[in-house]
Scaffold this active site. Sequence first.
Site, mmCIF file in Angstrom:
data_model
loop_
_atom_site.group_PDB
_atom_site.id
_atom_site.type_symbol
_atom_site.label_atom_id
_atom_site.label_comp_id
_atom_site.label_asym_id
_atom_site.label_seq_id
_atom_site.Cartn_x
_atom_site.Cartn_y
_atom_site.Cartn_z
ATOM 1 C CB SER A 141 68.314 -13.390 82.248
ATOM 2 O OG SER A 141 68.498 -14.895 82.820
ATOM 3 C CE1 TYR A 155 64.446 -12.452 86.089
ATOM 4 C CE2 TYR A 155 65.250 -14.427 85.086
ATOM 5 C CZ TYR A 155 65.613 -13.156 85.470
ATOM 6 O OH TYR A 155 66.577 -12.520 85.529
HETATM 7 N N1 LIG Z 1 71.561 -12.808 89.791
HETATM 8 C C1 LIG Z 1 71.454 -13.551 88.750
HETATM 9 O O1 LIG Z 1 71.450 -14.412 89.038
HETATM 10 C C2 LIG Z 1 70.912 -12.799 87.644
HETATM 11 C C3 LIG Z 1 71.100 -13.537 86.411
HETATM 12 C C4 LIG Z 1 70.739 -13.094 85.279
HETATM 13 C C5 LIG Z 1 69.895 -11.492 85.397
HETATM 14 N N2 LIG Z 1 69.933 -10.872 86.322
HETATM 15 C C6 LIG Z 1 69.352 -9.765 86.432
HETATM 16 O O2 LIG Z 1 69.892 -8.585 86.810
HETATM 17 C C7 LIG Z 1 69.464 -7.742 87.388
HETATM 18 C C8 LIG Z 1 69.710 -7.242 88.958
HETATM 19 O O3 LIG Z 1 69.661 -8.460 89.648
HETATM 20 P P1 LIG Z 1 70.615 -8.821 91.037
HETATM 21 O O4 LIG Z 1 71.299 -10.085 90.588
HETATM 22 O O5 LIG Z 1 71.613 -7.866 91.139
HETATM 23 O O6 LIG Z 1 69.338 -8.774 92.058
HETATM 24 P P2 LIG Z 1 69.152 -7.840 93.324
HETATM 25 O O7 LIG Z 1 70.400 -7.602 93.956
HETATM 26 O O8 LIG Z 1 67.709 -8.503 94.159
HETATM 27 O O9 LIG Z 1 68.815 -6.358 92.691
HETATM 28 C C9 LIG Z 1 67.516 -5.952 92.259
HETATM 29 C C10 LIG Z 1 67.625 -4.647 91.841
HETATM 30 O O10 LIG Z 1 66.450 -3.956 91.422
HETATM 31 C C11 LIG Z 1 65.729 -3.200 92.150
HETATM 32 N N3 LIG Z 1 64.507 -2.973 92.134
HETATM 33 C C12 LIG Z 1 63.583 -4.149 92.312
HETATM 34 N N4 LIG Z 1 62.295 -3.770 91.939
HETATM 35 C C13 LIG Z 1 62.249 -2.442 92.017
HETATM 36 C C14 LIG Z 1 61.222 -1.590 91.937
HETATM 37 N N5 LIG Z 1 60.154 -1.698 91.739
HETATM 38 N N6 LIG Z 1 61.480 -0.196 91.719
HETATM 39 C C15 LIG Z 1 62.819 0.286 91.555
HETATM 40 N N7 LIG Z 1 63.924 -0.682 91.864
HETATM 41 C C16 LIG Z 1 63.694 -2.116 91.925
HETATM 42 C C17 LIG Z 1 66.146 -3.355 93.905
HETATM 43 O O11 LIG Z 1 66.379 -2.359 94.618
HETATM 44 P P3 LIG Z 1 65.452 -1.748 95.586
HETATM 45 O O12 LIG Z 1 65.046 -3.045 96.339
HETATM 46 O O13 LIG Z 1 66.224 -0.707 96.474
HETATM 47 O O14 LIG Z 1 64.191 -1.186 95.008
HETATM 48 C C18 LIG Z 1 67.882 -3.909 93.427
HETATM 49 O O15 LIG Z 1 68.609 -2.896 93.381
HETATM 50 C C19 LIG Z 1 67.980 -8.119 87.132
HETATM 51 O O16 LIG Z 1 67.140 -7.661 86.155
HETATM 52 C C20 LIG Z 1 67.931 -9.491 86.970
HETATM 53 O O17 LIG Z 1 66.819 -10.160 86.319
HETATM 54 C C21 LIG Z 1 70.254 -11.583 87.464
#
Ligand SMILES: NC(=O)c1ccc[n+]([C@@H]2O[C@H](COP(=O)([O-])OP(=O)(O)OC[C@H]3O[C@@H](n4cnc5c(N)ncnc54)[C@H](OP(=O)(O)O)[C@@H]3O)[C@@H](O)[C@H]2O)c1
Length: 250
Positions: A141, A155
Amino acid sequence: MYNPFSLSGKRVLVTGASSGIGRAIAIECSKMGAQIILTARNAERLDETLSMMDASQIHQIIPVDLSSEEGLRLLVERVSEPLDGVVNCAGMTMPKPFRFISDTDVEMIMGVNFKAPAILLQQLLKRKRINKGASLVFISSIAGVWVSFTGESLYSASKGAVNGLMKSMAIELAGKGIRVNCVNPGMIDTQFLKSGSITEEQLQEDAKRYPLGRYGKPEEVAYAVIYLLSDASIWMTGSNLLIDGGYTLL
Ligand SMILES: NC(=O)c1ccc[n+]([C@@H]2O[C@H](COP(=O)([O-])OP(=O)(O)OC[C@H]3O[C@@H](n4cnc5c(N)ncnc54)[C@H](OP(=O)(O)O)[C@@H]3O)[C@@H](O)[C@H]2O)c1
């Protein structure tokens, strides 16, 4: 047809494939010819992702909880053939002022965002489940490298830790031609943005601070991941790829 970004013939594990960025990565990489192993906790949503993917390859779903030792063990065991790529996308946040954070919060955030990908890759390498010349990608991130936000100390720390891990792994694994890189997105429109207490109006206001005038879309991160998984990035390792609509310029 000539295409240096093709993922044809590559087997790729994508964590966090049940929603948001991970789902887009699984879908877009399948369209580029990759065979995908999808993992996350929610099997139903993993099935939904699968239904949106290119079906010319046989993909595999392995539902596990990456925060548990048992989940990690199961995932490693079920990866039966060596991988050409791993995308560590599963992640979580829990916005909280620093003075209120607890031991449990530290364990939970560091467990999912840092420990899980570190142990997963270590175990896959140990069991010879990562091919020579493979590409390992972490979804970090902007908050892990360049900036941070109120309530995001844990985070940011977890993503900063991933960044340090990536650099040392890149050095250690270069001899095997295994490349290790981070993609660092700014705000991307996913469920993740709803995990805090920020209102829809505040999010819309915040999006205006991005020079390109909006938050990113999950597939815009997936395209960078395709580049890193493909042979087009064959001379790239130990890098942070910034995708933030210009946010960190200001
Ligand atoms: N959205 C943003 O603005 C943003 C910005 C920078 C970086 N990121 C990074 O991008 C990545 C994905 O984020 P996103 O925005 O796509 O969020 P999201 O839609 O909430 O997706 C998070 C994913 O992580 C999985 N997950 C969470 N806890 C888990 C666990 N204990 N075991 C296995 N799987 C788990 C969830 O699946 P289940 O709930 O099915 O387990 C889901 O598939 C993250 O690492 C986040 O830090 C996001």
